[in-house]
Design a protein around this motif. Sequence first.
Motif, PDB file in Angstrom:
ATOM      1  N   PHE A  32       0.797  -1.387   0.023  1.00  0.00           N
ATOM      2  CA  PHE A  32      -0.178  -0.039  -0.052  1.00  0.00           C
ATOM      3  C   PHE A  32       0.898   0.989  -0.037  1.00  0.00           C
ATOM      4  O   PHE A  32       0.661   2.161  -0.709  1.00  0.00           O
ATOM      5  CB  PHE A  32      -0.840  -0.023   1.231  1.00  0.00           C
ATOM      6  N   ILE A  33       1.856   1.325   0.965  1.00  0.00           N
ATOM      7  CA  ILE A  33       2.697   2.393   0.931  1.00  0.00           C
ATOM      8  C   ILE A  33       3.754   2.581  -0.406  1.00  0.00           C
ATOM      9  O   ILE A  33       4.109   3.665  -0.415  1.00  0.00           O
ATOM     10  CB  ILE A  33       3.411   2.784   2.289  1.00  0.00           C
ATOM     11  N   MET A  34       4.234   1.363  -0.778  1.00  0.00           N
ATOM     12  CA  MET A  34       4.959   1.396  -1.835  1.00  0.00           C
ATOM     13  C   MET A  34       4.191   2.079  -3.080  1.00  0.00           C
ATOM     14  O   MET A  34       4.824   2.767  -4.026  1.00  0.00           O
ATOM     15  CB  MET A  34       5.505   0.227  -2.120  1.00  0.00           C
ATOM     16  N   GLN A  35       2.947   1.931  -3.133  1.00  0.00           N
ATOM     17  CA  GLN A  35       2.201   2.309  -4.330  1.00  0.00           C
ATOM     18  C   GLN A  35       2.024   3.830  -4.175  1.00  0.00           C
ATOM     19  O   GLN A  35       1.705   4.644  -5.191  1.00  0.00           O
ATOM     20  CB  GLN A  35       0.736   1.799  -4.370  1.00  0.00           C
ATOM     21  N   LYS A  36       2.395   4.492  -3.335  1.00  0.00           N
ATOM     22  CA  LYS A  36       2.095   5.695  -2.959  1.00  0.00           C
ATOM     23  C   LYS A  36       3.746   6.453  -3.013  1.00  0.00           C
ATOM     24  O   LYS A  36       4.188   7.658  -2.499  1.00  0.00           O
ATOM     25  CB  LYS A  36       1.987   6.123  -1.489  1.00  0.00           C
ATOM     26  N   ARG A  84      -0.068   7.441  10.633  1.00  0.00           N
ATOM     27  CA  ARG A  84      -1.215   8.005   9.713  1.00  0.00           C
ATOM     28  C   ARG A  84      -1.605   7.082   8.250  1.00  0.00           C
ATOM     29  O   ARG A  84      -2.708   6.848   8.161  1.00  0.00           O
ATOM     30  CB  ARG A  84      -0.844   9.422   9.170  1.00  0.00           C
ATOM     31  N   LEU A  85      -0.575   6.631   7.812  1.00  0.00           N
ATOM     32  CA  LEU A  85      -0.785   5.992   6.679  1.00  0.00           C
ATOM     33  C   LEU A  85      -1.418   4.497   6.841  1.00  0.00           C
ATOM     34  O   LEU A  85      -2.040   3.901   6.144  1.00  0.00           O
ATOM     35  CB  LEU A  85       0.620   5.649   5.718  1.00  0.00           C
ATOM     36  N   TRP A  86      -0.852   4.084   8.369  1.00  0.00           N
ATOM     37  CA  TRP A  86      -1.765   2.779   8.800  1.00  0.00           C
ATOM     38  C   TRP A  86      -2.950   2.868   8.882  1.00  0.00           C
ATOM     39  O   TRP A  86      -3.895   2.185   8.527  1.00  0.00           O
ATOM     40  CB  TRP A  86      -0.935   2.370   9.816  1.00  0.00           C
ATOM     41  N   LYS A  87      -3.504   4.092   9.413  1.00  0.00           N
ATOM     42  CA  LYS A  87      -5.043   4.462   9.518  1.00  0.00           C
ATOM     43  C   LYS A  87      -5.655   4.525   8.212  1.00  0.00           C
ATOM     44  O   LYS A  87      -6.830   4.089   8.013  1.00  0.00           O
ATOM     45  CB  LYS A  87      -5.088   5.575  10.300  1.00  0.00           C
ATOM     46  N   ASP A  88      -4.888   5.130   7.304  1.00  0.00           N
ATOM     47  CA  ASP A  88      -5.525   5.200   5.788  1.00  0.00           C
ATOM     48  C   ASP A  88      -5.767   3.656   5.254  1.00  0.00           C
ATOM     49  O   ASP A  88      -6.828   3.519   4.546  1.00  0.00           O
ATOM     50  CB  ASP A  88      -4.565   6.079   4.966  1.00  0.00           C
ATOM     51  N   PHE A  89      -4.810   2.878   5.469  1.00  0.00           N
ATOM     52  CA  PHE A  89      -4.698   1.503   5.033  1.00  0.00           C
ATOM     53  C   PHE A  89      -5.716   0.810   5.479  1.00  0.00           C
ATOM     54  O   PHE A  89      -6.623   0.198   4.800  1.00  0.00           O
ATOM     55  CB  PHE A  89      -3.344   0.804   5.419  1.00  0.00           C
ATOM     56  N   ILE A  90      -6.131   1.012   6.868  1.00  0.00           N
ATOM     57  CA  ILE A  90      -7.408   0.322   7.460  1.00  0.00           C
ATOM     58  C   ILE A  90      -8.688   0.653   6.957  1.00  0.00           C
ATOM     59  O   ILE A  90      -9.433  -0.163   6.844  1.00  0.00           O
ATOM     60  CB  ILE A  90      -7.257   0.392   8.980  1.00  0.00           C
ATOM     61  N   ALA A  91      -8.644   2.049   6.883  1.00  0.00           N
ATOM     62  CA  ALA A  91      -9.902   2.632   6.406  1.00  0.00           C
ATOM     63  C   ALA A  91     -10.279   2.129   4.981  1.00  0.00           C
ATOM     64  O   ALA A  91     -11.413   2.047   4.370  1.00  0.00           O
ATOM     65  CB  ALA A  91     -10.000   3.981   6.400  1.00  0.00           C
ATOM     66  N   GLU A  92      -9.196   1.860   4.232  1.00  0.00           N
ATOM     67  CA  GLU A  92      -9.297   1.535   2.694  1.00  0.00           C
ATOM     68  C   GLU A  92      -9.523   0.134   2.519  1.00  0.00           C
ATOM     69  O   GLU A  92     -10.121  -0.164   1.657  1.00  0.00           O
ATOM     70  CB  GLU A  92      -8.142   2.314   2.080  1.00  0.00           C
ATOM     71  N   LYS A  93      -8.890  -0.558   3.428  1.00  0.00           N
ATOM     72  CA  LYS A  93      -8.948  -1.999   3.267  1.00  0.00           C
ATOM     73  C   LYS A  93      -9.047  -2.813   4.712  1.00  0.00           C
ATOM     74  O   LYS A  93      -8.182  -3.306   5.173  1.00  0.00           O
ATOM     75  CB  LYS A  93      -7.522  -2.582   2.735  1.00  0.00           C
ATOM     76  N   PRO A  94     -10.432  -2.617   4.937  1.00  0.00           N
ATOM     77  CA  PRO A  94     -10.624  -3.183   6.380  1.00  0.00           C
ATOM     78  C   PRO A  94     -10.465  -4.596   6.525  1.00  0.00           C
ATOM     79  O   PRO A  94     -10.386  -5.155   7.532  1.00  0.00           O
ATOM     80  CB  PRO A  94     -12.166  -2.634   6.682  1.00  0.00           C
TER      81      PRO A  94
END
Length: 365
Positions: free
Chosen positions: A333-337, A351-361
């Motif tokens: 996920f973060i490599m794609q960014k 912060r990105l971990w929270k974005d990841f959970i929200a996008e891919k629960p």
Amino acid sequence: MERNELMHLLEIKGLLSGEDSFTLVSGREAAVVPVTMAHVLVVKNCLPEEGKTLTARLLAVYEEDSPLIVMNHGDILRLRLKEMEIRKPGDRETILFDSRKAKERALSSYDLGSLEHTVHRLLAPGGCPWDRSQTHETLRTYFIQEVYEVIDAIDRKDMDNLKEELGDVLFQIIFHAALAEKEGYFSMQDVADGVRDKMVRRHPFVFDKNGGDSTISAPREWEKRKRIEKNRKYLLSGVPKGLPSLLLTCIIQKKVSSNGLQDLLFPEDLPADLEQQISRFLEDDREMDREKKAGIFLFALVHYLQEKGIEPELALHRSDTDFMSRLRSFEDFIMQKGKNLSDMSPEETLRLWKDFIAEKPSHWS
């Protein structure tokens, strides 16, 4: 149809007498029920595929002309296994099989000779220098690794890989036996004969017709036979202390429980006791006491999980592998960014971990 009702029907039709013992299962259990029990097996409500599965399992053990009885909507068919194999099975059939009237197949042989020859060739003069330098001690890590790879294949339900990994474990076994034979201790044949004789001794209810009932306190009787056979003075004699701690705890508690001692070690209200112990652990700042209390808490938690039918070692291993998979997904996920985990600050990672959970629960649940 209930057991007593079915028994009455079978007696009326002359298929069973009141003195016959039998095991009754449903067709859903056709793939797992033991087919070598020394009394009548009755499998009711078999669907066509379940009947085929049962027939295939019986043919793997018994000769083709072994008899069985099929009840098909009131009709009674007396068949041989070979006839059962080629007929078109009906729906919701009841199948009766009496192993006492059947002839067991001769054990199909398979040849390990070529594999043993390969191992001995590797260890012979002019063989592989690396293999020739190995000892029982240097091979320990490889053996553990191969066993865990078997467990991984089982967890992934990858049967092709399971076949390969079992082969790797078998290679390790033959390698150790070849080293021992070279040193004059024992051979692979001694290994095979030894474990066969041990299984026969420890299963008198299978191999000795006067051996008794296998359903009464089987774990306790197994432990009792082992202690007598090994002449062990103490209950936990023979348990290797070098095992991983979680696995060692599981083995200790199973042995204790099989001898009825669990009530001496654990309180009746274990969940409440666990809460109390974790509170004490959190409140105590003394390092040694914290370590001791943590160990007591983990020991009790293992017991609680096993009482719930959960294998702690496997549960933790599954959680570990799930976490590894989840972390890999997060890194993708973060490599794609255009970012890399090792170059990010803790604040950005969170912060990105929270974005990841929200996008891919689904990767968190």
